[in-house]
Design an enzyme around this catalytic site. Structure first.
Site, PDB file in Angstrom:
ATOM      1  N   HIS A   1     -18.318  23.434  -8.714  1.00 42.51           N
ATOM      2  CA  HIS A   1     -17.164  24.023  -8.824  1.00 42.51           C
ATOM      3  C   HIS A   1     -15.943  24.267  -7.455  1.00 42.51           C
ATOM      4  O   HIS A   1     -16.400  25.241  -6.758  1.00 42.51           O
ATOM      5  CB  HIS A   1     -17.175  25.425  -9.464  1.00 42.51           C
ATOM      6  CG  HIS A   1     -15.910  26.034  -9.923  1.00 42.51           C
ATOM      7  ND1 HIS A   1     -15.625  26.324 -11.393  1.00 42.51           N
ATOM      8  CD2 HIS A   1     -14.981  26.502  -9.406  1.00 42.51           C
ATOM      9  CE1 HIS A   1     -14.455  26.761 -11.534  1.00 42.51           C
ATOM     10  NE2 HIS A   1     -13.899  27.109 -10.379  1.00 42.51           N
TER      11      HIS A   1
ATOM     12  N   GLU B   1     -12.841  34.245 -16.450  1.00 44.27           N
ATOM     13  CA  GLU B   1     -12.383  34.543 -15.226  1.00 44.27           C
ATOM     14  C   GLU B   1     -11.379  35.876 -15.286  1.00 44.27           C
ATOM     15  O   GLU B   1     -11.960  37.134 -15.211  1.00 44.27           O
ATOM     16  CB  GLU B   1     -12.033  33.580 -14.055  1.00 44.27           C
ATOM     17  CG  GLU B   1     -11.624  33.927 -12.840  1.00 44.27           C
ATOM     18  CD  GLU B   1     -10.942  32.879 -11.943  1.00 44.27           C
ATOM     19  OE1 GLU B   1     -10.738  33.071 -10.736  1.00 44.27           O
ATOM     20  OE2 GLU B   1     -10.332  31.864 -12.706  1.00 44.27           O
TER      21      GLU B   1
ATOM     22  N   ASP C   1     -15.053  27.310  -4.971  1.00 42.59           N
ATOM     23  CA  ASP C   1     -13.810  27.451  -5.616  1.00 42.59           C
ATOM     24  C   ASP C   1     -12.899  26.799  -4.749  1.00 42.59           C
ATOM     25  O   ASP C   1     -12.450  25.816  -4.975  1.00 42.59           O
ATOM     26  CB  ASP C   1     -13.389  28.911  -6.062  1.00 42.59           C
ATOM     27  CG  ASP C   1     -12.366  29.123  -7.335  1.00 42.59           C
ATOM     28  OD1 ASP C   1     -12.200  27.900  -7.759  1.00 42.59           O
ATOM     29  OD2 ASP C   1     -12.132  30.176  -7.714  1.00 42.59           O
ATOM     30  N   ASP C   2     -12.068  27.767  -4.001  1.00 47.42           N
ATOM     31  CA  ASP C   2     -11.009  27.317  -3.157  1.00 47.42           C
ATOM     32  C   ASP C   2     -11.314  27.740  -1.853  1.00 47.42           C
ATOM     33  O   ASP C   2     -10.739  28.776  -1.278  1.00 47.42           O
ATOM     34  CB  ASP C   2      -9.665  27.727  -3.567  1.00 47.42           C
ATOM     35  CG  ASP C   2      -9.210  27.130  -4.880  1.00 47.42           C
ATOM     36  OD1 ASP C   2      -9.096  25.882  -5.113  1.00 47.42           O
ATOM     37  OD2 ASP C   2      -9.156  28.050  -5.843  1.00 47.42           O
TER      38      ASP C   2
END
Length: 325
Positions: A8, A189, A267-268
């Protein structure tokens, strides 16, 4: 070093500030609104999205995207990762006038280079953006199903969970599933457990992006465990974005103890000042996972990976070699 795997990560969100600064110089762009002192700066979700889009807008050619994926994957390999999947966004490419195919081919070239340099395996998950609308998500699914790129092996959906019901997007996921693509969807989320249940019922994913708010509904935790749905958990992202106030209240240990299939992801990463290696460190330091448990986490990710069986077997063998040492 513990072998790691990631399921992810948003590729535009993985652009390191130093790379974005070089791109800004190339295109004569001012990024001072969101990069200062060599780091991303934002203060709320709206400013995060502006920083994300501002950085993404500086990747405009297939070679730019090749550089992005190669740089990210080589860095990941340096952290001990043997496998990575990342989300691609044809909608971002279209904003800079790049076709979905050219965008995907550029990313694929960077993946090829990274594999040659480091041995890391990687695959792409084409994503539709939920809040852009049903038609846009279906276009993304049609592209994913028909592009024929060997490294495109999954389809997913990101975006604002408050927009639309998962059933609105069922056709897009049917298109992808019929093409043999792996299925994942962001849920649980900022949306609660009902968001996860709706996604499971309407879209039938094998994986859920995040899914951490399942902890609020014990029956859902039991369902996830019983059905073997894999959760792509991003602990640092969850804390930075305020989904949970700190690691002490993060549900990763409880989900793991309940028998849910959980994985660790970034994630980022530069936006949240993290990395895949740091996520594994968080799991060790804050969640009490020893090296054997972390190997199980990596094993879970590889078992859930959207790859062919010979590739999966080869990757699992690499974990086995580490455990045997």
């Amino acid at each position: 070093m513990i072998p790691k795997a990631e399921l992810h990560c948003h590729i535009e969100g993985a652009a390191a500030p130093e790379l974005v600064l070089r791109q800004a110089e190339k295109y004569g762009a001012d990024v001072s609104a969101f990069i200062r002192d060599g780091a991303y700066h934002w203060h709320d979700f709206t400013s995060f999205l502006k920083a994300y889009d501002g950085a993404a807008g500086l990747f405009r050619t297939p070679e730019d995207y090749a550089l992005l994926s190669e740089t990210y994957l080589c860095d990941l390999a340096g952290q001990g990762a043997i496998y990575a999947e990342f989300f691609t966004s044809p909608d971002h490419a279209s904003r800079v006038g790049l076709s979905a195919r050219s965008y995907t081919e550029g990313l694929g070239e960077g993946m090829r280079r990274a594999r040659e340099r480091t041995g890391i395996e990687a695959r792409m998950i084409v994503t539709g953006v939920r809040h852009v609308g049903v038609e846009a998500v279906e276009r993304a699914a049609q592209f994913a199903a028909g592009c024929g790129h060997a490294l495109v092996t999954g389809f997913g959906m990101a975006g604002d969970e408050r927009m639309g019901h998962p059933r609105d997007f069922a056709r897009a996921f049917d298109i992808a599933r019929e093409a043999g693509l792996g299925i994942t969807v962001h849920a649980g989320e900022f949306g609660g457990p009902d968001s996860i249940e709706a996604a499971l019922d309407a879209l039938r994913p094998s994986r859920i992006g995040h899914g951490v708010r399942a902890i609020e509904k014990p029956a859902l935790v039991e369902r996830l465990s019983a059905e073997g749905v894999v959760l792509e958990v991003c602990p640092v992202s969850n804390v930075v974005l305020g989904v949970f106030p700190g690691f002490a209240s993060h549900p990763f240990p409880a989900l793991y103890a309940a028998g849910c299939k959980v994985t660790l992801n970034s994630d980022d990463p530069p936006h949240f000042h993290t990395s895949l290696g740091h996520e594994y460190e968080v799991a060790s330091r804050h969640f009490g996972l020893d090296d054997a448990a972390l190997d199980v986490i990596t094993h879970t990710a590889l078992e859930a990976a959207f790859v062919d069986e010979p590739t999966r077997s080869a990757l699992l063998a690499r974990i086995g070699q580490h455990v045997a040492l």
